[in-house]
Each structure stands twice: as structure tokens, then as C-alpha cells.
Design a protein around this motif. Structure first.
Motif, PDB file in Angstrom:
ATOM      1  N   ALA A  45      74.648  44.084  35.901  1.00  0.00           N
ATOM      2  CA  ALA A  45      73.659  44.106  34.826  1.00  0.00           C
ATOM      3  C   ALA A  45      74.224  44.779  33.581  1.00  0.00           C
ATOM      4  O   ALA A  45      73.985  44.329  32.453  1.00  0.00           O
ATOM      5  CB  ALA A  45      72.407  44.834  35.294  1.00  0.00           C
ATOM      6  N   ARG A  46      74.994  45.840  33.780  1.00  0.00           N
ATOM      7  CA  ARG A  46      75.624  46.535  32.653  1.00  0.00           C
ATOM      8  C   ARG A  46      76.603  45.606  31.932  1.00  0.00           C
ATOM      9  O   ARG A  46      76.661  45.573  30.700  1.00  0.00           O
ATOM     10  CB  ARG A  46      76.337  47.784  33.161  1.00  0.00           C
ATOM     11  CG  ARG A  46      76.739  48.735  32.079  1.00  0.00           C
ATOM     12  CD  ARG A  46      77.365  50.013  32.605  1.00  0.00           C
ATOM     13  NE  ARG A  46      76.602  50.599  33.686  1.00  0.00           N
ATOM     14  CZ  ARG A  46      77.107  50.890  34.887  1.00  0.00           C
ATOM     15  NH1 ARG A  46      78.376  50.648  35.143  1.00  0.00           N
ATOM     16  NH2 ARG A  46      76.371  51.433  35.821  1.00  0.00           N
ATOM     17  N   GLU A  47      77.364  44.843  32.695  1.00  0.00           N
ATOM     18  CA  GLU A  47      78.312  43.915  32.083  1.00  0.00           C
ATOM     19  C   GLU A  47      77.586  42.788  31.348  1.00  0.00           C
ATOM     20  O   GLU A  47      78.070  42.308  30.326  1.00  0.00           O
ATOM     21  CB  GLU A  47      79.258  43.364  33.137  1.00  0.00           C
ATOM     22  CG  GLU A  47      80.251  44.404  33.603  1.00  0.00           C
ATOM     23  CD  GLU A  47      81.174  43.913  34.699  1.00  0.00           C
ATOM     24  OE1 GLU A  47      80.866  42.879  35.317  1.00  0.00           O
ATOM     25  OE2 GLU A  47      82.193  44.581  34.934  1.00  0.00           O
ATOM     26  N   LEU A  48      76.438  42.367  31.856  1.00  0.00           N
ATOM     27  CA  LEU A  48      75.638  41.365  31.156  1.00  0.00           C
ATOM     28  C   LEU A  48      75.172  41.911  29.807  1.00  0.00           C
ATOM     29  O   LEU A  48      75.189  41.200  28.790  1.00  0.00           O
ATOM     30  CB  LEU A  48      74.443  40.948  32.011  1.00  0.00           C
ATOM     31  CG  LEU A  48      73.582  39.825  31.460  1.00  0.00           C
ATOM     32  CD1 LEU A  48      74.383  38.546  31.330  1.00  0.00           C
ATOM     33  CD2 LEU A  48      72.383  39.609  32.356  1.00  0.00           C
ATOM     34  N   ILE A  54      78.459  42.027  22.694  1.00  0.00           N
ATOM     35  CA  ILE A  54      79.643  41.386  22.106  1.00  0.00           C
ATOM     36  C   ILE A  54      79.232  40.174  21.290  1.00  0.00           C
ATOM     37  O   ILE A  54      79.715  39.968  20.161  1.00  0.00           O
ATOM     38  CB  ILE A  54      80.659  41.000  23.207  1.00  0.00           C
ATOM     39  CG1 ILE A  54      81.305  42.251  23.787  1.00  0.00           C
ATOM     40  CG2 ILE A  54      81.724  40.055  22.661  1.00  0.00           C
ATOM     41  CD1 ILE A  54      82.135  41.990  25.036  1.00  0.00           C
ATOM     42  N   ILE A  55      78.336  39.360  21.844  1.00  0.00           N
ATOM     43  CA  ILE A  55      77.884  38.169  21.111  1.00  0.00           C
ATOM     44  C   ILE A  55      77.189  38.571  19.808  1.00  0.00           C
ATOM     45  O   ILE A  55      77.442  37.978  18.747  1.00  0.00           O
ATOM     46  CB  ILE A  55      76.953  37.316  21.998  1.00  0.00           C
ATOM     47  CG1 ILE A  55      77.750  36.675  23.131  1.00  0.00           C
ATOM     48  CG2 ILE A  55      76.241  36.247  21.175  1.00  0.00           C
ATOM     49  CD1 ILE A  55      76.908  35.989  24.173  1.00  0.00           C
ATOM     50  N   SER A  79      88.519  33.210  13.425  1.00  0.00           N
ATOM     51  CA  SER A  79      88.893  32.520  14.663  1.00  0.00           C
ATOM     52  C   SER A  79      89.432  33.502  15.697  1.00  0.00           C
ATOM     53  O   SER A  79      89.086  33.422  16.883  1.00  0.00           O
ATOM     54  CB  SER A  79      89.938  31.442  14.390  1.00  0.00           C
ATOM     55  OG  SER A  79      89.415  30.459  13.539  1.00  0.00           O
ATOM     56  N   LEU A  80      90.273  34.434  15.242  1.00  0.00           N
ATOM     57  CA  LEU A  80      90.841  35.416  16.150  1.00  0.00           C
ATOM     58  C   LEU A  80      89.745  36.275  16.783  1.00  0.00           C
ATOM     59  O   LEU A  80      89.733  36.485  18.006  1.00  0.00           O
ATOM     60  CB  LEU A  80      91.844  36.309  15.411  1.00  0.00           C
ATOM     61  CG  LEU A  80      92.497  37.408  16.241  1.00  0.00           C
ATOM     62  CD1 LEU A  80      93.424  36.798  17.275  1.00  0.00           C
ATOM     63  CD2 LEU A  80      93.241  38.367  15.349  1.00  0.00           C
ATOM     64  N   ILE A  81      88.809  36.749  15.969  1.00  0.00           N
ATOM     65  CA  ILE A  81      87.716  37.568  16.498  1.00  0.00           C
ATOM     66  C   ILE A  81      86.888  36.771  17.503  1.00  0.00           C
ATOM     67  O   ILE A  81      86.526  37.274  18.568  1.00  0.00           O
ATOM     68  CB  ILE A  81      86.831  38.092  15.338  1.00  0.00           C
ATOM     69  CG1 ILE A  81      87.594  39.144  14.548  1.00  0.00           C
ATOM     70  CG2 ILE A  81      85.522  38.658  15.857  1.00  0.00           C
ATOM     71  CD1 ILE A  81      86.886  39.587  13.293  1.00  0.00           C
ATOM     72  N   LEU A  86      85.477  35.740  23.085  1.00  0.00           N
ATOM     73  CA  LEU A  86      85.296  34.748  24.151  1.00  0.00           C
ATOM     74  C   LEU A  86      86.110  35.120  25.385  1.00  0.00           C
ATOM     75  O   LEU A  86      85.631  35.022  26.513  1.00  0.00           O
ATOM     76  CB  LEU A  86      85.681  33.355  23.657  1.00  0.00           C
ATOM     77  CG  LEU A  86      85.548  32.220  24.665  1.00  0.00           C
ATOM     78  CD1 LEU A  86      84.083  32.040  25.068  1.00  0.00           C
ATOM     79  CD2 LEU A  86      86.102  30.934  24.086  1.00  0.00           C
ATOM     80  N   GLY A  87      87.335  35.579  25.174  1.00  0.00           N
ATOM     81  CA  GLY A  87      88.163  36.002  26.302  1.00  0.00           C
ATOM     82  C   GLY A  87      87.556  37.175  27.047  1.00  0.00           C
ATOM     83  O   GLY A  87      87.520  37.193  28.279  1.00  0.00           O
ATOM     84  N   ILE A  88      87.060  38.150  26.303  1.00  0.00           N
ATOM     85  CA  ILE A  88      86.426  39.315  26.942  1.00  0.00           C
ATOM     86  C   ILE A  88      85.182  38.886  27.705  1.00  0.00           C
ATOM     87  O   ILE A  88      84.933  39.338  28.826  1.00  0.00           O
ATOM     88  CB  ILE A  88      86.111  40.403  25.896  1.00  0.00           C
ATOM     89  CG1 ILE A  88      87.408  40.991  25.343  1.00  0.00           C
ATOM     90  CG2 ILE A  88      85.259  41.502  26.501  1.00  0.00           C
ATOM     91  CD1 ILE A  88      87.212  41.912  24.156  1.00  0.00           C
TER      92      ILE A  88
END
Length: 125
Positions: A45-48, A54-55, A79-81, A86-88
């Protein structure tokens, strides 16, 4: 036909190695992010919540960077950000799945153990 079989065997082996390396990479990144190494639904839940934050941050900062930095450099920074975020997010989703799988696996093993004890008691009677 044999070449297809060899390709399938190679692909299966490569996927298993990639999953192993993915687990190691996920552990390293999750540890660097400061997430406690517990295996519970609370961690998932914390990761969610981290994913949602992040979004929101990327959505808020991308247009702001677009106004300060114009041209190709602004596009590349945006794009880099976006791709780093997205990777994270992908890593966190993978870790959520891993965590939930382990929690469910422990519950199922516990349930199977209880069932086996009940069956053994019934057989002894």
C-alpha cells in the motif's frame, strides 16, 4: 524445427535469468529509495502511494519545465523525467506483485498445514 526448439530453450533460460536479475535490481532500488524491507500488505500500500505521488509530481513538473526550457533541450528533459518516473513506477509495481505473492504464498502454506493436521487427526481416530 530444431532451431525453433533451441530458440525457445534459450528464451526460457534468458527469461529466468532476467527475472533473477530483476529481483536483485528491484531489491537494490527499493533499498535506495528507503523503503523498509518488510513483506506485508502495508508495504504494498505504501508503494502504491509512492506511485501516485510520482505520477502527480511528474505531471506537475513537466509543463513547468516546458515553459522554462524551450526547444529541443526542454523536450529531452521532459522525456527523460517521464521515462525515469516510468521506470521507477514499473519497479514499484513489480515489487508490489512480489510482496503480495509472498504474503499469499505464506497464507496458503499456513492453510495447507492446518488442513494436513486436520486430516492427520481424522486418520488417527
Amino acid at each position: 524445427m530444431i532451431t525453433v526448439l533451441i530458440a525457445v530453450i534459450f528464451l526460457i533460460r534468458a527469461l529466468s535469468d532476467a527475472l533473477f536479475l530483476g529481483d536483485i535490481l528491484t531489491d537494490i532500488i527499493v533499498h535506495r529509495l528507503g523503503i523498509i524491507e518488510e513483506r506485508s500488505p502495508k508495504r504494498a500500500a505504501r508503494e502504491l502511494i509512492y506511485i501516485i505521488v510520482i505520477i502527480l509530481i511528474v505531471t506537475a513538473t513537466t509543463p513547468i519545465l516546458g515553459t522554462f526550457v524551450e526547444g529541443d533541450l526542454g523536450f529531452w528533459i521532459q522525456s527523460l523525467i517521464t521515462y525515469v518516473a516510468l521506470g521507477i513506477i514499473i519497479i514499484l509495481i513489480y515489487d508490489i506483485g512480489r510482496t503480495l505473492y509472498r504474503v499469499i504464498e505464506l497464507k496458503v502454506e499456513s492453510f495447507a498445514e492446518k488442513l494436513s493436521n486436520i486430516v492427520e487427526e481424522e486418520n488417527e481416530r
